[in-house]
Design a protein around this motif. Structure first.
Motif, short mmCIF file in Angstrom:
data_model
loop_
_atom_site.label_atom_id
_atom_site.label_comp_id
_atom_site.label_asym_id
_atom_site.label_seq_id
_atom_site.Cartn_x
_atom_site.Cartn_y
_atom_site.Cartn_z
N ILE A 83 48.38 13.24 -61.64
CA ILE A 83 47.83 12.71 -62.89
C ILE A 83 48.93 12.61 -63.93
N SER A 84 49.00 11.46 -64.59
CA SER A 84 49.98 11.24 -65.66
C SER A 84 49.29 11.39 -67.01
N THR A 85 49.77 12.33 -67.80
CA THR A 85 49.21 12.51 -69.14
C THR A 85 49.38 11.24 -69.97
N ALA A 86 50.52 10.59 -69.83
CA ALA A 86 50.76 9.36 -70.59
C ALA A 86 49.77 8.27 -70.20
N ALA A 87 49.47 8.15 -68.90
CA ALA A 87 48.51 7.14 -68.44
C ALA A 87 47.11 7.45 -68.95
N VAL A 88 46.76 8.73 -68.99
CA VAL A 88 45.44 9.13 -69.49
C VAL A 88 45.30 8.76 -70.97
N LEU A 89 46.31 9.05 -71.76
CA LEU A 89 46.24 8.78 -73.20
C LEU A 89 46.26 7.27 -73.48
N LYS A 90 46.97 6.52 -72.67
CA LYS A 90 46.96 5.07 -72.81
C LYS A 90 45.58 4.52 -72.50
N ALA A 91 44.96 5.02 -71.44
CA ALA A 91 43.62 4.58 -71.07
C ALA A 91 42.61 4.93 -72.16
#
Length: 236
Positions: A83-91
């Protein structure tokens, strides 16, 4: 019926392809963490298990890799990504922008039947919590947000949201114990209360807080499940 309408009807009636079915099975297993980060997959094994040829599996793998869920390594096993924290926050950013506009539109157009459907959904969420049915709660949660898009007259927006929020969903599954589910349910109930009163300011603030909760909790969740997350800079 015009040619365009006929084509639209045929498209809507088209059955899912084998690739679609394989993709959905793998997607749901990854998002629900039945296949956690680090799980190794092979085309041959998946094809054998699902009793399909390797080509639809290969196509499904590619779609999932494009979404960032699989790392395809030539001559080596394909792996479920961490899991990418950056991808989660972008989503979360994309989802918030879409849902705030959608709920404001839905609030203006909702009928009594629409309101009842939302209330029934929230009642179902509470029953799922009491019966400790996490998957059922997750489905009802999604159905509530999808219904709001439909009420707004833009059901296609939910498809956009769903495509973007999958990275959020893996984190959400890590947090959906009974306490987390109850918090989400209570927030849904407050949103519906403001929705029914057509209080635009409150609806926006409540929905924003509801969707932003993942940004507030992701660091705690990451600390508790560090093996599921990518190694990232300390500030993330």
């Amino acid at each position: 019926m015009t040619r365009d309408l006929k084509l639209q009807a045929l498209t809507q009636e088209r059955s899912p392809s084998v690739t679609d079915v394989v993709y959905e099975k793998l997607y749901n297993s990854i998002v629900s963490l039945d296949m956690p980060p680090g799980t190794k997959l092979s085309e041959a094994d998946v094809a054998s298990k699902l009793e399909v040829s390797r080509q639809p599996v290969r196509d499904a793998f590619y779609r999932l890799s494009q979404q960032g869920f699989l790392l395809i390594r030539p001559q080596r096993a394909t792996v479920v990504t961490k899991i990418s924290t950056a991808a989660v926050l972008k989503a979360r950013f994309i989802r918030t922008a879409l849902e705030l506009e959608t709920i404001c539109t839905a609030m203006k157009q909702a009928t009594a039947e629409d309101i009842q459907a939302l209330e029934d959904n929230i009642d179902g969420q509470q029953r799922a919590i009491e019966n400790e049915k996490r998957d059922e709660f997750h489905e009802l949660d999604d159905a509530l947000h999808a219904k709001i898009c439909a009420i707004a007259g833009h059901p296609e927006v939910w498809t956009l949201i769903k495509d973007n929020k999958a990275h959020m969903d893996r984190v959400r599954y890590l947090s959906l114990n009974n306490e987390g589910s109850q918090i989400a349910h209570d927030e849904h109930a407050e949103i519906l209360k403001a929705f029914k009163s057509k209080n635009k300011h409150n609806v926006i603030e409540l929905m924003r807080a509801h969707l932003n909760r993942i940004a507030d909790s992701i660091h705690t969740i990451r600390a508790a499940h560090i093996e599921f997350f990518e190694e990232e800079d300390r500030e993330n």
